[in-house]
Design a protein around this motif. Structure first.
Motif, PDB file in Angstrom:
ATOM      1  N   GLU A 209      -8.165  -9.434   8.942  1.00 33.83           N
ATOM      2  CA  GLU A 209      -7.127  -8.772   8.145  1.00 33.83           C
ATOM      3  C   GLU A 209      -5.743  -8.932   8.760  1.00 33.83           C
ATOM      4  OE1 GLU A 209      -8.929  -5.573  10.870  1.00 33.83           O
ATOM      5  OE2 GLU A 209      -9.630  -7.281   9.673  1.00 33.83           O
ATOM      6  N   ASN A 214      -1.825  -8.090   7.552  1.00 31.81           N
ATOM      7  CA  ASN A 214      -1.905  -6.641   7.722  1.00 31.81           C
ATOM      8  C   ASN A 214      -1.605  -6.247   9.162  1.00 31.81           C
ATOM      9  OD1 ASN A 214      -2.935  -5.734   5.005  1.00 31.81           O
ATOM     10  ND2 ASN A 214      -4.516  -7.221   5.541  1.00 31.81           N
ATOM     11  N   PRO A 219      -9.792  -0.548  12.984  1.00 33.21           N
ATOM     12  CA  PRO A 219     -10.828  -1.585  12.838  1.00 33.21           C
ATOM     13  C   PRO A 219     -10.454  -2.911  13.503  1.00 33.21           C
ATOM     14  CG  PRO A 219     -10.459  -0.453  10.753  1.00 33.21           C
ATOM     15  CD  PRO A 219      -9.358  -0.021  11.673  1.00 33.21           C
ATOM     16  N   ASP A 324     -14.799  -7.713   6.739  1.00 29.75           N
ATOM     17  CA  ASP A 324     -14.142  -6.698   5.914  1.00 29.75           C
ATOM     18  C   ASP A 324     -13.879  -5.460   6.768  1.00 29.75           C
ATOM     19  OD1 ASP A 324     -13.280  -4.816   4.113  1.00 29.75           O
ATOM     20  OD2 ASP A 324     -15.048  -4.919   2.815  1.00 29.75           O
ATOM     21  N   LYS A 326     -12.992  -2.553   6.034  1.00 27.84           N
ATOM     22  CA  LYS A 326     -13.494  -1.312   5.442  1.00 27.84           C
ATOM     23  C   LYS A 326     -14.984  -1.120   5.709  1.00 27.84           C
ATOM     24  CE  LYS A 326     -10.036  -1.288   1.743  1.00 27.84           C
ATOM     25  NZ  LYS A 326      -9.805  -1.357   0.273  1.00 27.84           N
ATOM     26  N   ALA A 327     -15.693  -2.221   5.919  1.00 33.61           N
ATOM     27  CA  ALA A 327     -17.132  -2.143   6.180  1.00 33.61           C
ATOM     28  C   ALA A 327     -17.459  -2.236   7.670  1.00 33.61           C
ATOM     29  CB  ALA A 327     -17.854  -3.260   5.425  1.00 33.61           C
ATOM     30  N   ARG A 328     -16.473  -2.535   8.479  1.00 31.41           N
ATOM     31  CA  ARG A 328     -16.679  -2.697   9.923  1.00 31.41           C
ATOM     32  C   ARG A 328     -16.928  -1.332  10.567  1.00 31.41           C
ATOM     33  NH1 ARG A 328     -11.682  -5.329  11.737  1.00 31.41           N
ATOM     34  NH2 ARG A 328     -12.448  -6.924  10.299  1.00 31.41           N
ATOM     35  N   SER A 330     -16.753   1.766  13.157  1.00 27.52           N
ATOM     36  CA  SER A 330     -15.734   2.278  14.068  1.00 27.52           C
ATOM     37  C   SER A 330     -16.228   2.154  15.500  1.00 27.52           C
ATOM     38  CB  SER A 330     -15.437   3.743  13.750  1.00 27.52           C
ATOM     39  OG  SER A 330     -16.578   4.542  14.043  1.00 27.52           O
TER      40      SER A 330
END
Length: 349
Positions: A209, A214, A219, A324, A326-328, A330
């Motif tokens: 990302e 970004n 993440p 991704d 958002k799916a990684r 934490s």
């Protein structure tokens, strides 16, 4: 016409010149608690912009105090180098965040000697100076350094900060030939508030990302830790190690990620912002289908079969390296995960 030099800048440069010339073997720096006798300069991985020295810690009186360490690392930033100065200031501020100075996962800061000089904990070596070997002692070291690195992520995340400079040279190690190896995260000059830095992170550790424009967030640093380990185990699998030209470094690095993780789609140029990024993604989309060096990179499970490692470690890396964000998982999820427990159990058997 001669340029006008600010008296303050001139004085700062003269002060640094005097300091650097005086920091020869035997010179003593006075700290808040201890003195530091300079021994020798330390050569790093050629990516650090400050000058560093090994020093012997000298107690202020003749009494033997067992708490006094034997060695320290002295870091000096040139006032004429804005990046080095800013990084040193950020490092000092990071250590002043609650829990950072006391956390065992970070190298300790002993002293702020002056505005351009700090004294830090000395450790024996770095991950960059250690070679990967497929043996149980190495796997134990990996478990130790992963726990330290992800714990450091958690500590920083609690303050909405991220470390944008995870790399093997910044993982500090001691006692690696023993059963009680120590791993700590050092060089905190690129720890910043979440969302502050763009185009950060070393290429090999840069999250997908971040390549796509970004800012670095929580993440992103999770990806960086796992990518750092993968690149240490299998050098060149990510990043610009074999890039044919600096102008395509970003595209080359993105193409490598796509080869390792084919389900990650590099977006077409019209889906990203900025002319430079549009060119980079367009090049990356072509490179990963055309260049022999990149075509030789297989999907993650097959590529990691080229190097010996336990399946538990392969499973752990796959669990973390999710393109991704958002799916990684934490950092705290990694530490609590079944995959991490299985790897630690494998090491402890």
């Amino acid at each position: 016409m001669s340029p006008v030099i600010s008296p303050n800048l001139s004085a700062a440069r003269n002060s640094l010149a005097r300091k650097m010339s005086s920091l020869t073997s035997g010179h003593v720096l006075r700290g808040a608690c201890w003195n530091y006798r300079v021994l020798e300069p330390v050569k790093g991985d050629n990516t650090h912009i400050s000058t560093v020295f090994k020093a012997q810690i000298v107690a202020r009186d003749s009494r033997v105090v067992p708490e006094v360490p034997e060695w320290a690392l002295i870091k000096v930033a040139s006032p004429s180098d804005q990046n080095a100065t800013k990084n040193l200031q950020r490092e000092v501020l990071t250590y002043r965040l609650p829990d950072v100075a006391s956390a065992k996962c970070f190298r300790k800061m002993y002293d702020v000697i002056d505005d351009s000089t700090i004294a830090l904990e000395w450790l024996d070596t770095t991950l960059a100076e250690v070679e990967y070997h497929p043996d149980i002692r190495t796997y134990s070291l990996i478990g130790t350094l992963l726990r330290a690195a992800f714990t450091s992520c958690v500590v920083l995340e609690n303050h909405r900060h991220v470390n944008t400079d995870y790399k093997p040279a910044n993982i500090l190690l001691s006692g690696i030939r023993t059963d009680r190896a120590i791993a700590k995260v050092g060089d905190l000059g690129l720890v910043v508030p979440v969302g502050e830095l763009f185009n950060a992170q070393p290429y090999a550790m840069r999250a997908p990302e971040v390549f796509l424009g970004n800012a670095c967030t929580e993440p992103s640093q999770v990806w960086a830790v796992a990518a750092m380990l993968l690149c240490w185990i299998k050098p060149g699998v990510l990043g610009v190690w074999d890039s044919p030209h600096p102008l395509i470094n970003e595209a080359w690095s993105m193409a490598k990620i796509q080869r390792l993780f084919p389900h990650w789609e590099i977006p077409p140029p019209e889906m990203v912002n900025g002319d430079i990024l549009k060119v980079a993604v367009n090049s990356a989309r072509s490179l990963c289908k055309e260049m022999p060096e990149l075509l030789a990179i297989l999907p993650f499970d097959e590529e990691t079969q080229k190097v010996e490692m336990p399946q538990q470690l392969r499973d752990l890396l796959r669990f973390i390296l999710v393109p991704d964000p958002k799916a990684r998982p934490s950092a705290s999820s990694v530490l609590a995960s079944r995959e991490f427990r299985r790897f630690e159990n494998y090491v402890d058997v």
